[in-house]
Design a protein around this motif. Structure first.
Motif, PDB file in Angstrom:
ATOM      1  N   ILE A   5      -4.144 -41.084  44.231  1.00 37.66           N
ATOM      2  CA  ILE A   5      -4.720 -40.083  43.672  1.00 37.66           C
ATOM      3  C   ILE A   5      -3.768 -39.302  42.645  1.00 37.66           C
ATOM      4  O   ILE A   5      -2.659 -39.049  43.040  1.00 37.66           O
ATOM      5  CB  ILE A   5      -5.349 -39.204  44.714  1.00 37.66           C
ATOM      6  N   THR A  25      -6.092 -36.727  50.524  1.00 40.57           N
ATOM      7  CA  THR A  25      -5.676 -37.952  50.098  1.00 40.57           C
ATOM      8  C   THR A  25      -5.021 -38.674  51.411  1.00 40.57           C
ATOM      9  O   THR A  25      -5.074 -39.892  51.469  1.00 40.57           O
ATOM     10  CB  THR A  25      -4.435 -37.801  49.080  1.00 40.57           C
ATOM     11  N   PHE A  33      -0.092 -39.580  46.468  1.00 38.29           N
ATOM     12  CA  PHE A  33      -0.519 -38.064  45.596  1.00 38.29           C
ATOM     13  C   PHE A  33       0.431 -38.250  44.697  1.00 38.29           C
ATOM     14  O   PHE A  33       1.480 -37.874  44.878  1.00 38.29           O
ATOM     15  CB  PHE A  33      -0.660 -37.031  46.696  1.00 38.29           C
TER      16      PHE A  33
END
Length: 306
Positions: A5, A25, A33
């Motif tokens: 993400i 996430t 992340f």
């Protein structure tokens, strides 16, 4: 295939918002992340509540998460002196228990430099090359030894090269579409080469250049991870895709052409086409950070099929 993400907080996000996305996430099984490193909103966004610093954010998330990798696409080389940056990243790596990855770019957005009084040098690539040499050199110096660098842009003398990261080798990410200097730099320093917001054809061409540069440098081209960053907009039906596209001010057909958009099946198919040219990792640029249901759908209907 890793799905990560990727957020753009300069467009408007508080630390608490980023924390919620990072926790989702982790909970939803994504690999990492990542966030951008910008201080000024782009386009029509007012940027409220204001920018957050990339490495301060990641330091907080390092203590609030336990599994996901954490990093930047990309840290702006113009924002920090390389010696200070090496300390910051090593410290966050310690705080995370060894989960940091380090993306570094030259810096490009002149307006944010003007807005916050940050010098914006005309020649940035030479600085980037020295920054990579310094940061990796400081981390790689054995305890008890010192590190020196006497370059065109930076001068370090007898640095104790502390602190050390928790990881024996923090992964270094380099990216971009430069035809010659960028592949050469990646061949020398990168563990991963990332292409942002590019087509299949352009990605294949640039991956080929990096592979050629790695081989010319005497390195196995398969040592590098090859990745793409693309905006994501997935919906369980056409109406949901359209709603999510409208929420980020984009058109569905444009997103399908230039990103990962449509039904889960459409997105899985497009990821497969990138996989055929050697991409093994995707940074999913999520622009509506309030829509955590979007992440749940991607996890259950896209990631589960990879």
């Amino acid at each position: 295939m890793d799905l990560r993400i990727f957020t753009e907080p300069q467009q408007g996000a508080s630390y608490d918002t980023l924390l919620a996305v990072a926790k989702a996430t982790e909970d939803l099984g994504f690999d990492a992340f990542f966030r951008s490193d910008h201080y000024l909103a782009m386009g029509d966004s007012d940027g409220l509540p204001g920018p957050t610093d990339a490495w301060i954010t990641l330091a907080g998330l390092a203590r609030e998460t336990s599994r996901i990798r954490l990093g930047t696409l990309m840290t702006a080389g113009t924002f920090r002196l390389p010696g200070v940056l090496a300390i910051q990243v090593a410290q966050v790596d310690q705080m995370s228990g060894g989960r940091v990855e380090f993306g570094l770019g030259a810096g490009w957005y002149e307006d944010e430099h003007k807005a916050y009084g940050i010098p914006f040098p005309k020649e940035k690539f030479g600085r980037l090359e020295e920054q990579l040499a310094i940061v990796t050199g400081l981390w790689g110096t054995k305890p008890g030894e010192t590190f020196s660098h006497h370059g065109t842009h930076y001068d370090l003398t007898d640095s104790p090269a502390l602190p050390k990261p928790t990881q024996a080798k923090i992964p270094v990410l380099i990216g971009g579409m430069g035809a010659s200097r960028t592949p050469r730099l990646a061949a020398r320093y990168a563990d991963e080469f990332n292409i942002p917001f590019a087509s299949l054809a352009d990605s294949e061409r640039q991956f080929g250049r990096v592979r050629e540069a790695a081989q010319a440098a005497g390195r196995d081209a398969d040592e590098l991870t090859y990745s793409n960053a693309l905006v994501v907009c997935v919906g369980k039906d056409d109406a949901e895709v359209a709603r999510r596209a409208a929420a980020i001010g984009r058109e569905v057909e444009e997103l399908k052409e230039n990103g990962l958009a449509g039904s889960p099946a459409e997105v899985v198919d497009k990821i497969g086409r990138f996989a055929e040219i050697g991409s093994t990792r995707f940074y999913l640029q999520v622009l509506d950070l309030s829509d955590l249901d979007h992440l749940e759908l991607i996890s259950s209907q896209v990631q589960s099929q990879l």
